[in-house]
Design a protein around this motif. Sequence first.
Motif, PDB file in Angstrom:
ATOM      1  N   ILE A  81       0.805  -1.229   0.000  1.00 35.43           N
ATOM      2  CA  ILE A  81       0.000   0.000   0.000  1.00 35.43           C
ATOM      3  C   ILE A  81       0.836   1.277   0.000  1.00 35.43           C
ATOM      4  O   ILE A  81       0.293   2.369  -0.179  1.00 35.43           O
ATOM      5  CB  ILE A  81      -0.980   0.026   1.194  1.00 35.43           C
ATOM      6  CG1 ILE A  81      -0.232   0.192   2.520  1.00 35.43           C
ATOM      7  CG2 ILE A  81      -1.838  -1.223   1.211  1.00 35.43           C
ATOM      8  CD1 ILE A  81      -1.147   0.409   3.712  1.00 35.43           C
ATOM      9  N   PRO A  93       2.656   2.075  -4.728  1.00 34.08           N
ATOM     10  CA  PRO A  93       2.232   3.413  -5.193  1.00 34.08           C
ATOM     11  C   PRO A  93       3.399   4.388  -5.296  1.00 34.08           C
ATOM     12  O   PRO A  93       3.414   5.259  -6.171  1.00 34.08           O
ATOM     13  CB  PRO A  93       1.231   3.855  -4.117  1.00 34.08           C
ATOM     14  CG  PRO A  93       0.713   2.594  -3.539  1.00 34.08           C
ATOM     15  CD  PRO A  93       1.875   1.660  -3.542  1.00 34.08           C
ATOM     16  N   VAL A 138       5.016   4.073  -8.610  1.00 33.37           N
ATOM     17  CA  VAL A 138       4.234   4.759  -9.641  1.00 33.37           C
ATOM     18  C   VAL A 138       4.483   6.266  -9.566  1.00 33.37           C
ATOM     19  O   VAL A 138       4.681   6.944 -10.593  1.00 33.37           O
ATOM     20  CB  VAL A 138       2.736   4.447  -9.481  1.00 33.37           C
ATOM     21  CG1 VAL A 138       1.910   5.249 -10.481  1.00 33.37           C
ATOM     22  CG2 VAL A 138       2.479   2.947  -9.659  1.00 33.37           C
ATOM     23  N   ALA A 139       4.522   6.799  -8.346  1.00 35.30           N
ATOM     24  CA  ALA A 139       4.769   8.236  -8.175  1.00 35.30           C
ATOM     25  C   ALA A 139       6.151   8.616  -8.688  1.00 35.30           C
ATOM     26  O   ALA A 139       6.338   9.697  -9.269  1.00 35.30           O
ATOM     27  CB  ALA A 139       4.626   8.615  -6.699  1.00 35.30           C
TER      28      ALA A 139
END
Length: 486
Positions: free
Chosen positions: A396, A400, A403-404
């Motif tokens: 979690i 991400p 991706v950022a």
Amino acid sequence: MNTAVEEKSKETSLPPLAYNAEALELLAPQELPQPEVKPLEKPAAPVATSRKFYLSVRTKFAITVAFSVLWAALSVYLSLPWTRDLAAYIGYPLAYTVIAGIAIIPGFMNAFMVAALVLDRRPPRAPLPSLYPPLSILIAAYKEEESILGTLESVAKQGYPGRLQVIVINDGSPDRTAELVRGAQADYPWLELVDLEKNAGKANALNQGLKQARHSLVLTVDGDSYLYKDALKNIVERYLNDPPHTAAVAGCILVRNSRLNWLAKAQEWDYFHGIACIKRIQSLFQGTLVAQGAFSLYRKSVLEEAGGWPECVGEDIVLTWAILKKGHRVGFCEDACAFTNVPTTLTQFIRQRQRWSRGMIEAFKQHPQILVAPRLSTFFVYWNVLFPMLDLIFTIVFLPGLVAALFGYYFIAGPMTLVLLPLAGLINILMFSIGRKMFDANGLTVRRNIAGFLTYTLAYSVFLQPACLLGYVSELLELKKSWGTK
């Protein structure tokens, strides 16, 4: 690297060592093999084994922990700017937690593995000077008509120099599994069949087979596994050469169907690198945490003392922890190899790893006392305590963050995460070197599997850790259990 292997004409001979004194009771006259069994050739003369410099297991453990702590301390120091930057977004408490889960704790574990592998000097496995103890082999089979005859053939080709009792427990298979086993009994006089009318799960099948086992050593093999040459002899020798309180020995599982697709190729490296080396390290420090049902050896009296296999989805890990909790040791034989088919679809793979993760939570729920057992292996139990948190943060937060980072936001996944790469590279080199030595000694060839290695190192965790997280949550919420895939 592959399990689709070619044999080399290379044999090794090792001198006899001191044997597991308690296990030698298995060679009592009433348990000796039948006269027609050929005894082993006379072993080579003993070779001097004196060492100029010897480190005890506890000393190795202390050195390994000290190196890991130093590495973690260095990581904390280097991550201070990263911590300040991340804290500006989420505050210091969460920043410390996230960075610990992404870098500090994994770095500590990786450093521990590097030091342990460098210090590991496993005593050589030696041939027995006389006849080998008899074995009862349990093969739980459910819908294995395509593979069961191959499994039996691999047992027959072992040429094990002791008496065998092989029990196939057909767990209510709706296919021709039982029919094929009955037909094979004409060719294999040591083969027995327990044909259960209804499917009741692997644990029940193994327990039904245990009731029929006549010998003091019990070995489990999956219905789709294929034993490599000398697997039975090697695992018995490892057991008898290990410390007296050894009650079980896990064999080495390798991938049989690794050429099928990208997922199988990646799992080939997982089994060859990760799983085998972790078991090796745990065995060094006196406690392999999982004697997997696919191929493991047990002392029958200890199985009975533990109550057999528990009725749960992770019966092998729960049983192993029951054995450890009673003060016994569980070893690992890296050169007793069995090849097994692994999941080839993401759905099957996720279900398998969910089941493994549920099994770990089941083990904690049934044997919480293992957390306070005063032994070296308890250290690895606490690793398992951390895994749910690490997998949660990876799933979690870190994913991400990756991706950022693609869009130029490096507050989670950034330059500091590259600190782990040199250590990860060193671990892979050590794992490969150790695995290759074992392959060479056993006539196996490491094949080129570059695509699988890249998938394993760069993308494998993207599927693995979320799947494990689903397993933890499913067990904690006590959701419906299903076998899925092994």
